[in-house]
Write a protein that holds these residues in place. Structure first.
Motif, mmCIF file in Angstrom:
data_model
loop_
_atom_site.group_PDB
_atom_site.id
_atom_site.type_symbol
_atom_site.label_atom_id
_atom_site.label_comp_id
_atom_site.label_asym_id
_atom_site.label_seq_id
_atom_site.Cartn_x
_atom_site.Cartn_y
_atom_site.Cartn_z
ATOM 1 N N LEU A 14 -5.412 9.881 1.513
ATOM 2 C CA LEU A 14 -5.817 8.481 1.649
ATOM 3 C C LEU A 14 -4.618 7.551 1.762
ATOM 4 O O LEU A 14 -3.495 7.912 1.405
ATOM 5 N N TYR A 15 -4.907 6.332 2.206
ATOM 6 C CA TYR A 15 -3.954 5.238 2.088
ATOM 7 C C TYR A 15 -4.597 4.243 1.123
ATOM 8 O O TYR A 15 -5.748 3.848 1.307
ATOM 9 N N GLY A 28 0.825 -1.206 0.000
ATOM 10 C CA GLY A 28 0.000 0.000 0.000
ATOM 11 C C GLY A 28 0.859 1.256 0.000
ATOM 12 O O GLY A 28 2.063 1.209 0.284
ATOM 13 N N ALA A 29 0.227 2.380 -0.345
ATOM 14 C CA ALA A 29 0.952 3.650 -0.389
ATOM 15 C C ALA A 29 -0.002 4.773 0.006
ATOM 16 O O ALA A 29 -1.214 4.652 -0.107
ATOM 17 N N GLY A 30 0.593 5.870 0.442
ATOM 18 C CA GLY A 30 -0.216 7.032 0.813
ATOM 19 C C GLY A 30 0.091 7.472 2.223
ATOM 20 O O GLY A 30 1.143 7.129 2.774
ATOM 21 N N ASP A 31 -0.835 8.220 2.799
ATOM 22 C CA ASP A 31 -0.654 8.752 4.146
ATOM 23 C C ASP A 31 -0.729 7.604 5.166
ATOM 24 O O ASP A 31 -1.781 6.973 5.287
ATOM 25 N N PRO A 32 0.366 7.321 5.896
ATOM 26 C CA PRO A 32 0.333 6.197 6.847
ATOM 27 C C PRO A 32 -0.595 6.444 8.039
ATOM 28 O O PRO A 32 -0.876 5.526 8.804
ATOM 29 N N HIS A 33 -1.053 7.709 8.182
ATOM 30 C CA HIS A 33 -2.023 8.000 9.254
ATOM 31 C C HIS A 33 -3.368 8.396 8.662
ATOM 32 O O HIS A 33 -4.151 9.099 9.305
ATOM 33 N N ALA A 60 -4.203 -2.402 11.005
ATOM 34 C CA ALA A 60 -3.794 -2.199 12.405
ATOM 35 C C ALA A 60 -2.810 -1.031 12.529
ATOM 36 O O ALA A 60 -2.821 -0.301 13.521
ATOM 37 N N ALA A 61 -1.958 -0.843 11.528
ATOM 38 C CA ALA A 61 -0.953 0.230 11.595
ATOM 39 C C ALA A 61 -1.564 1.594 11.255
ATOM 40 O O ALA A 61 -1.278 2.591 11.914
ATOM 41 N N VAL A 62 -2.407 1.635 10.225
ATOM 42 C CA VAL A 62 -2.967 2.918 9.762
ATOM 43 C C VAL A 62 -4.168 3.343 10.634
ATOM 44 O O VAL A 62 -4.386 4.514 10.867
#
Ligand code: URA
Length: 193
Positions: A73-74, A25-30, A113-115
């Protein structure tokens, strides 16, 4: 970053063998919103990024029309390796089997779980089967929030590739409007106008 590294050498199903690389995946991790597609396509496989080919360009147009900024987005996929078959000189997309979706689910779960997104949007049937339920029907159940332990707001909509396959222009236009309408739910779920 760590997850991306961990996924690089994944051999949990046979798809790694014919793919160029793991497309994580890519994008804003938050990001407060996560989009989940099916699997990388030919361009994504070469570039190592999700939704950068024809389906990605259509998705970008739909997001823009819905007033959603992709930078917020992620974006990821249910399956992280490109599954394909050779037709002439072209590598044609092949739908991943359920066992391949299941093998890759560990990565999706760890990304979630991370994002910790507030909203998860499944794009198309494969993503909906991974994120929502195995008997989910996108044509009849799209655009409706569903109960899920993965995030407070979860729904599915069309996969952009499904629109690219439509030959009838009017049908394509109508489906695009529906996709834009569904993506507009992201703003509602975030409590934005
Ligand atoms: N289709 C997908 O589902 N994901 C991509 O990244 C590209 C095309």
């Amino acid at each position: 970053k760590q997850l991306r590294e961990d996924a690089r050498g994944c051999q949990a199903c046979p798809l790694w063998a014919n793919a160029t690389q793991t497309v994580f995946g890519a994008g804003d991790p938050h990001a407060r919103v996560m989009l989940v597609g099916e699997q990388p396509g030919d361009e994504e496989d070469k570039k190592g990024l999700p939704f950068v080919g024809p389906a990605g360009r259509l998705l970008d147009r739909a997001l823009e029309a819905a007033g959603v900024d992709r930078n917020d987005l992620y974006v990821t996929n249910a399956v992280k390796h490109f599954k394909w078959q050779l037709r002439g000189k072209r590598r044609l997309h092949k739908t991943p089997a359920q066992r391949e979706v299941d093998a890759c689910r560990q990565w999706l779960e760890r990304e979630i779980a991370a994002v910790k997104p507030r909203v998860i949007v499944a794009l198309g049937a494969t993503a909906a089967r991974s994120v929502i339920s195995k008997d989910f029907k996108v044509t009849t159940m799209r655009g409706r929030f569903v109960e899920s332990s993965l995030a407070p707001c979860v729904f599915a909509t069309f996969h952009p590739s499904a629109l690219l396959r439509l030959r009838d222009e009017a049908e394509k236009e109508a489906a695009f409007e529906q996709l834009v309408g569904d993506l507009g739910l992201i703003k509602m779920a975030l409590g934005r106008p």
